[in-house]
Design a protein around this motif. Structure first.
Motif: not given
Ligand code: TXA
Ligand code: MG
Length: 532
Positions: A425-451
């Motif tokens: 599962t970890h590679p897919e979890i990582t992929r999803l996390a990175v997808e969220d991080i890129h989305a944070a950038h596109s949305l103009g967020k200050k940073a992405a937080v991995l909780d």
């Protein structure tokens, strides 16, 4: 069945191969692209035997191989002038052209379609065998269905020994990826599979062509396809493959930070940085990557690795063919490490108030990605589900959906089970996390937080620029857990005992947020958010 090993340089062996083929047998032959598993193209029973030997779905048609243009008219409804133009320019060579078929082509060969794919290979041994057999040869790649295509007689033997009449050894395949497939049955013609002949080269002859979206994208479930081969999972070693985009530096840091063993599939000169590595070609040379790619995928299994992270090739020229095969072998899982926004990892013991802190960060312009949600989404992925079935048994699926409770029961029964679950599962979890991080950038967020409660135990840690732990006194946490989950003091204590001690979090973090009742959370959080 005993599989004969024949040699391309022996005239008697070529004659033997041709004789077997004329008599309805199956012979693996070398071609310049990959090895093919050949049978007489006019013999429906022989073609059916190919499907059985490969374990190939019946609706996936075979390419018909010829040695000269004169052999073509009987195979097709009519000779399209564009077929002739393509033949003059690219044949013999790594191009397959699809055109309406004649009655002579059995349904078993065309998979029930009214078209046929034709190719004239340039490999002298393939040419000699077709000529000597005196019939065109239907041949798919000579791998077991789903496995990486074979680029040597040795690869063919791995998959087919005992299942076919003979293998002709003609050395390593020169191109290394299968032919380009273009269909003339659409307007404009459609590139169905990239290969040794590039889209640009085809356009020089045909004018405008279109590229099937299936070259880059996963098909939707049940989608109708132009080329049945696109439907199936392909080119896969037993190991799970993930594509890593970004610089070598990013790739290296990410791989070295993995908690479990991985195999690096990288470019020449890079392998020395890793414990297990396979180099599949030179970074700026797509031809060498094409040649080495399938071999590298087979090598991953030979090394006994369960996961491979592959450096992403450039996708121009023949590189498009390499990238297309890689996407399929990775079930389209790509992680783009070229991250353009700061990433904060947030963790802490249960009851410390991690969720309160993440909600406050979200309010202040940060995008929060919750690892629990990512983990749930990861097990919805089709490929992850099939790997889980292979590891834990098909009955973790009930009525077509993953039974998460049953999966947890089996996986967490042993430490090996938990580790296997993580590996998958970890590679897919990582992929999803990175997808969220890129989305944070596109949305103009200050940073992405991995909780993530298990930030330091998981592969997510390696993505973080800043690590924050939330801590609180034992008694405070105890009361919060009892209240939050409506459980007894004893049960709450049990849960707390199952976790790592506070010191573990403090030592691994850059910042520690104190969240006892009465602590000034606002000031502590502002001290952090001010930095971004
Ligand atoms: O380089 C190659 O093309 C190798 C060597 C052996 O010649 N052959 C090869 O065959 O790669 P195979 O069967 O592994 O892949 C052929 C692909 C399949 O995805 C199949 O669905 C598609 O071609 N195909 C064949 N005939 C077709 C048709 N009439 N219409 C659409 N797709 C077709
Ligand atoms: Mg194939």
């Amino acid at each position: 069945m005993k599989t004969l090993l024949l040699k391309a340089e022996n005239t008697a062996d070529i004659k033997k191969a041709a004789e077997i083929l004329r008599n309805g047998g199956l012979v693996a032959i070398p071609t310049e692209t990959v090895y093919g598993l050949a049978a007489n193209a006019f013999d429906g029973d022989a073609a059916a035997a190919i499907f059985a030997a490969k374990g190939r779905p019946q609706d996936n048609p075979l390419i018909v191989h010829v040695s000269s243009f004169e052999e073509i008219p009987p195979l097709v409804k009519e000779v399209d002038p564009r077929l002739k133009a393509l033949a003059e320019k690219f044949w013999p060579g790594p191009l397959t052209v699809i055109t309406p078929k004649s009655q002579l082509i059995p349904d078993a060969v065309s998979g029930g379609l009214d078209t046929v794919g034709i190719r004239m290979p340039s490999h002298p041994t393939a040419q000699a065998i077709i000529k000597e057999a005196g019939v065109p040869l239907a041949a798919p790649s000579a791998n077991a269905s789903g496995r990486p295509s074979p680029t040597s007689a040795q690869h063919v033997a791995e998959d087919m020994d005992g299942r076919i009449d003979a293998i002709v050894d003609g050395g390593k395949s020169d191109v290394g990826v299968e032919s380009t497939i273009i269909t003339l049955a659409t307007t404009p013609p459609t590139l169905l599979r990239p290969g040794g002949i590039t889209p640009e080269q085809l356009e020089e002859v045909l004018g405008e062509i279109q590229i099937s979206h299936a070259v880059f994208e996963q098909l939707a479930e049940g989608e109708k396809v132009q080329s049945p081969g696109m439907k199936y999972k392909h080119y896969s070693p037993a190991a799970q493959v993930t594509i890593i985009k970004g610089s070598f530096e990013q790739y290296k840091n990410f791989l070295l930070a993995q908690k479990d063993e991985v195999c690096a599939v990288c470019f020449c000169g890079e392998g020395k940085n890793f414990t297990k590595a396979i180099e599949y070609g030179a970074e700026n040379d797509s031809f060498s990557q094409a040649k080495g790619f399938f071999d590298a995928l087979r090598e991953v299994d030979a090394l006994g690795c369960k996961r491979a992270f592959v450096r992403c090739p450039a996708s121009s020229g023949i590189g498009l063919a390499v990238y297309n095969r890689l996407l399929r072998s990775a079930a389209f899982r790509e992680i783009d490490l070229d991250i353009k926004i700061p990433v904060i990892g947030l963790t802490g013991q249960t009851g410390a108030g991690k969720s309160t802190v993440s909600a406050m960060l979200a309010e202040r312009g940060f995008l929060v990605s919750d690892a629990d949600i990512l983990a749930r989404r990861a097990v919805e992925n089709r490929e992850v589900i099939s790997l889980l079935c292979r590891e834990f048994g098909d009955d973790v699926i009930k009525d077509g959906v993953l039974d998460r409770r049953e999966l947890a029961r089996r996986a967490f029964a042993t430490p090996e089970g938990s580790q296997a679950l993580n590996l998958i599962t970890h590679p897919e979890i990582t992929r999803l996390a990175v997808e969220d991080i890129h989305a944070a950038h596109s949305l103009g967020k200050k940073a992405a937080v991995l909780d993530a409660a298990l930030l330091f135990e998981s592969c997510l840690e390696s993505l973080c620029d800043l690590k924050i732990s939330v801590v609180a006194d034992e008694e405070t946490r105890l009361e919060r857990i009892m209240k939050r989950d409506s459980i007894s003091r004893e049960d709450a204590l049990l849960r707390m005992k199952a976790q790592k001690p506070e010191q573990y979090y403090i030592e691994k973090s850059d910042i520690v947020i104190n969240n006892n009742n009465g602590s000034d959370l606002n000031t502590q959080i502002e001290n952090i958010t001010d930095k971004f």
